[in-house]
Design a protein around this motif. Structure first.
Motif, PDB file in Angstrom:
ATOM      1  N   ARG A   1       0.832  -1.211   0.000  1.00 51.53           N
ATOM      2  CA  ARG A   1       0.000   0.000   0.000  1.00 51.53           C
ATOM      3  C   ARG A   1       0.861   1.253   0.000  1.00 51.53           C
ATOM      4  O   ARG A   1       0.559   2.227  -0.690  1.00 51.53           O
ATOM      5  CB  ARG A   1      -0.924   0.010   1.215  1.00 51.53           C
ATOM      6  CG  ARG A   1      -2.124  -0.879   1.076  1.00 51.53           C
ATOM      7  CD  ARG A   1      -3.173  -0.576   2.128  1.00 51.53           C
ATOM      8  NE  ARG A   1      -2.660  -0.674   3.489  1.00 51.53           N
ATOM      9  CZ  ARG A   1      -2.705  -1.761   4.232  1.00 51.53           C
ATOM     10  NH1 ARG A   1      -3.238  -2.858   3.758  1.00 51.53           N
ATOM     11  NH2 ARG A   1      -2.218  -1.748   5.463  1.00 51.53           N
ATOM     12  N   ALA A   2       1.954   1.227   0.752  1.00 49.83           N
ATOM     13  CA  ALA A   2       2.860   2.380   0.778  1.00 49.83           C
ATOM     14  C   ALA A   2       3.503   2.595  -0.584  1.00 49.83           C
ATOM     15  O   ALA A   2       3.589   3.725  -1.068  1.00 49.83           O
ATOM     16  CB  ALA A   2       3.933   2.178   1.843  1.00 49.83           C
ATOM     17  N   ARG A   3       3.941   1.517  -1.209  1.00 49.21           N
ATOM     18  CA  ARG A   3       4.558   1.630  -2.537  1.00 49.21           C
ATOM     19  C   ARG A   3       3.572   2.168  -3.555  1.00 49.21           C
ATOM     20  O   ARG A   3       3.899   3.049  -4.358  1.00 49.21           O
ATOM     21  CB  ARG A   3       5.071   0.266  -2.976  1.00 49.21           C
ATOM     22  CG  ARG A   3       6.259  -0.195  -2.205  1.00 49.21           C
ATOM     23  CD  ARG A   3       6.679  -1.594  -2.634  1.00 49.21           C
ATOM     24  NE  ARG A   3       7.761  -2.057  -1.790  1.00 49.21           N
ATOM     25  CZ  ARG A   3       7.814  -3.249  -1.244  1.00 49.21           C
ATOM     26  NH1 ARG A   3       6.839  -4.116  -1.450  1.00 49.21           N
ATOM     27  NH2 ARG A   3       8.833  -3.591  -0.492  1.00 49.21           N
ATOM     28  N   ALA A   4       2.347   1.647  -3.551  1.00 47.59           N
ATOM     29  CA  ALA A   4       1.336   2.093  -4.513  1.00 47.59           C
ATOM     30  C   ALA A   4       0.972   3.560  -4.287  1.00 47.59           C
ATOM     31  O   ALA A   4       0.811   4.324  -5.246  1.00 47.59           O
ATOM     32  CB  ALA A   4       0.096   1.215  -4.400  1.00 47.59           C
ATOM     33  N   GLY A   5       0.863   3.963  -3.032  1.00 44.86           N
ATOM     34  CA  GLY A   5       0.530   5.354  -2.732  1.00 44.86           C
ATOM     35  C   GLY A   5       1.614   6.320  -3.155  1.00 44.86           C
ATOM     36  O   GLY A   5       1.336   7.371  -3.734  1.00 44.86           O
ATOM     37  N   VAL A   6       2.856   5.963  -2.882  1.00 43.07           N
ATOM     38  CA  VAL A   6       3.965   6.846  -3.269  1.00 43.07           C
ATOM     39  C   VAL A   6       4.092   6.908  -4.780  1.00 43.07           C
ATOM     40  O   VAL A   6       4.301   7.978  -5.353  1.00 43.07           O
ATOM     41  CB  VAL A   6       5.278   6.376  -2.616  1.00 43.07           C
ATOM     42  CG1 VAL A   6       6.469   7.113  -3.197  1.00 43.07           C
ATOM     43  CG2 VAL A   6       5.221   6.589  -1.124  1.00 43.07           C
ATOM     44  N   LEU A   7       3.935   5.769  -5.451  1.00 44.76           N
ATOM     45  CA  LEU A   7       4.049   5.752  -6.906  1.00 44.76           C
ATOM     46  C   LEU A   7       2.931   6.569  -7.552  1.00 44.76           C
ATOM     47  O   LEU A   7       3.179   7.389  -8.435  1.00 44.76           O
ATOM     48  CB  LEU A   7       4.022   4.308  -7.409  1.00 44.76           C
ATOM     49  CG  LEU A   7       4.284   4.105  -8.888  1.00 44.76           C
ATOM     50  CD1 LEU A   7       5.691   4.577  -9.236  1.00 44.76           C
ATOM     51  CD2 LEU A   7       4.119   2.649  -9.257  1.00 44.76           C
TER      52      LEU A   7
ATOM     53  N   GLY B   1      12.484  12.871 -10.594  1.00 45.18           N
ATOM     54  CA  GLY B   1      13.720  12.274 -10.099  1.00 45.18           C
ATOM     55  C   GLY B   1      13.815  12.315  -8.584  1.00 45.18           C
ATOM     56  O   GLY B   1      14.212  11.335  -7.943  1.00 45.18           O
ATOM     57  N   VAL B   2      13.403  13.439  -7.990  1.00 44.52           N
ATOM     58  CA  VAL B   2      13.413  13.551  -6.532  1.00 44.52           C
ATOM     59  C   VAL B   2      12.430  12.562  -5.919  1.00 44.52           C
ATOM     60  O   VAL B   2      12.721  11.901  -4.921  1.00 44.52           O
ATOM     61  CB  VAL B   2      13.080  15.002  -6.111  1.00 44.52           C
ATOM     62  CG1 VAL B   2      12.818  15.094  -4.617  1.00 44.52           C
ATOM     63  CG2 VAL B   2      14.205  15.931  -6.518  1.00 44.52           C
ATOM     64  N   LEU B   3      11.265  12.432  -6.525  1.00 41.20           N
ATOM     65  CA  LEU B   3      10.277  11.492  -6.006  1.00 41.20           C
ATOM     66  C   LEU B   3      10.734  10.051  -6.172  1.00 41.20           C
ATOM     67  O   LEU B   3      10.408   9.200  -5.340  1.00 41.20           O
ATOM     68  CB  LEU B   3       8.936  11.722  -6.689  1.00 41.20           C
ATOM     69  CG  LEU B   3       8.260  13.035  -6.302  1.00 41.20           C
ATOM     70  CD1 LEU B   3       7.054  13.295  -7.185  1.00 41.20           C
ATOM     71  CD2 LEU B   3       7.858  13.019  -4.852  1.00 41.20           C
TER      72      LEU B   3
ATOM     73  N   TYR C   1      11.032   7.380  -3.240  1.00 46.70           N
ATOM     74  CA  TYR C   1      10.406   6.062  -3.367  1.00 46.70           C
ATOM     75  C   TYR C   1      11.406   4.957  -3.033  1.00 46.70           C
ATOM     76  O   TYR C   1      11.082   4.014  -2.318  1.00 46.70           O
ATOM     77  CB  TYR C   1       9.871   5.899  -4.784  1.00 46.70           C
ATOM     78  CG  TYR C   1       9.269   4.556  -5.076  1.00 46.70           C
ATOM     79  CD1 TYR C   1       8.073   4.171  -4.488  1.00 46.70           C
ATOM     80  CD2 TYR C   1       9.881   3.673  -5.959  1.00 46.70           C
ATOM     81  CE1 TYR C   1       7.512   2.943  -4.764  1.00 46.70           C
ATOM     82  CE2 TYR C   1       9.320   2.450  -6.232  1.00 46.70           C
ATOM     83  CZ  TYR C   1       8.136   2.086  -5.642  1.00 46.70           C
ATOM     84  OH  TYR C   1       7.595   0.870  -5.922  1.00 46.70           O
ATOM     85  N   CYS C   2      12.622   5.081  -3.520  1.00 43.02           N
ATOM     86  CA  CYS C   2      13.643   4.071  -3.233  1.00 43.02           C
ATOM     87  C   CYS C   2      13.992   4.055  -1.750  1.00 43.02           C
ATOM     88  O   CYS C   2      14.194   2.985  -1.170  1.00 43.02           O
ATOM     89  CB  CYS C   2      14.891   4.331  -4.068  1.00 43.02           C
ATOM     90  SG  CYS C   2      14.630   4.038  -5.820  1.00 43.02           S
TER      91      CYS C   2
ATOM     92  N   LEU D   1      11.246   2.204  -0.008  1.00 43.05           N
ATOM     93  CA  LEU D   1      11.384   0.762  -0.177  1.00 43.05           C
ATOM     94  C   LEU D   1      12.440   0.210   0.765  1.00 43.05           C
ATOM     95  O   LEU D   1      12.278  -0.869   1.323  1.00 43.05           O
ATOM     96  CB  LEU D   1      11.756   0.422  -1.619  1.00 43.05           C
ATOM     97  CG  LEU D   1      10.653   0.577  -2.641  1.00 43.05           C
ATOM     98  CD1 LEU D   1      11.168   0.194  -4.017  1.00 43.05           C
ATOM     99  CD2 LEU D   1       9.445  -0.262  -2.297  1.00 43.05           C
ATOM    100  N   ALA D   2      13.520   0.944   0.931  1.00 41.70           N
ATOM    101  CA  ALA D   2      14.579   0.488   1.831  1.00 41.70           C
ATOM    102  C   ALA D   2      14.077   0.490   3.275  1.00 41.70           C
ATOM    103  O   ALA D   2      14.470  -0.357   4.077  1.00 41.70           O
ATOM    104  CB  ALA D   2      15.802   1.382   1.698  1.00 41.70           C
ATOM    105  N   ASP D   3      13.183   1.414   3.603  1.00 44.28           N
ATOM    106  CA  ASP D   3      12.683   1.535   4.978  1.00 44.28           C
ATOM    107  C   ASP D   3      11.589   0.518   5.286  1.00 44.28           C
ATOM    108  O   ASP D   3      11.525   0.000   6.388  1.00 44.28           O
ATOM    109  CB  ASP D   3      12.153   2.951   5.196  1.00 44.28           C
ATOM    110  CG  ASP D   3      11.846   3.214   6.652  1.00 44.28           C
ATOM    111  OD1 ASP D   3      12.596   2.749   7.515  1.00 44.28           O
ATOM    112  OD2 ASP D   3      10.824   3.884   6.907  1.00 44.28           O
TER     113      ASP D   3
END
Length: 60
Positions: A11-17, A41-43, A47-48, A51-53
């Motif tokens: 859900r976090a990945r989809a929301g950020v993307l 690029g900043v976003l 996002y990366c 993902l690491a967090d």
């Protein structure tokens, strides 16, 4: 048909993307394509880091 089940990280990945795409598209249309690409690029970096967090690693 059942409910679509997603993990908290998914859900976090989809929301950020989705949010990042909307912000970059809006900046690209309103402020010019160079600003839109820089913001994208900043976003992508944010996002990366997300993902690491939120990864399922067994870190401390």
């Amino acid at each position: 048909m059942g409910r679509l089940r997603m993990t908290r990280a998914a859900r976090a990945r989809a929301g950020v993307l989705g949010g990042g795409a909307m912000v970059a598209a809006g900046a690209g249309l309103g402020l010019g394509m160079a600003v839109g690409l820089a913001l994208g690029g900043v976003l992508l970096v944010a996002y990366c880091l997300l993902l690491a967090d939120t990864g399922d690693g067994g870190g401390p």
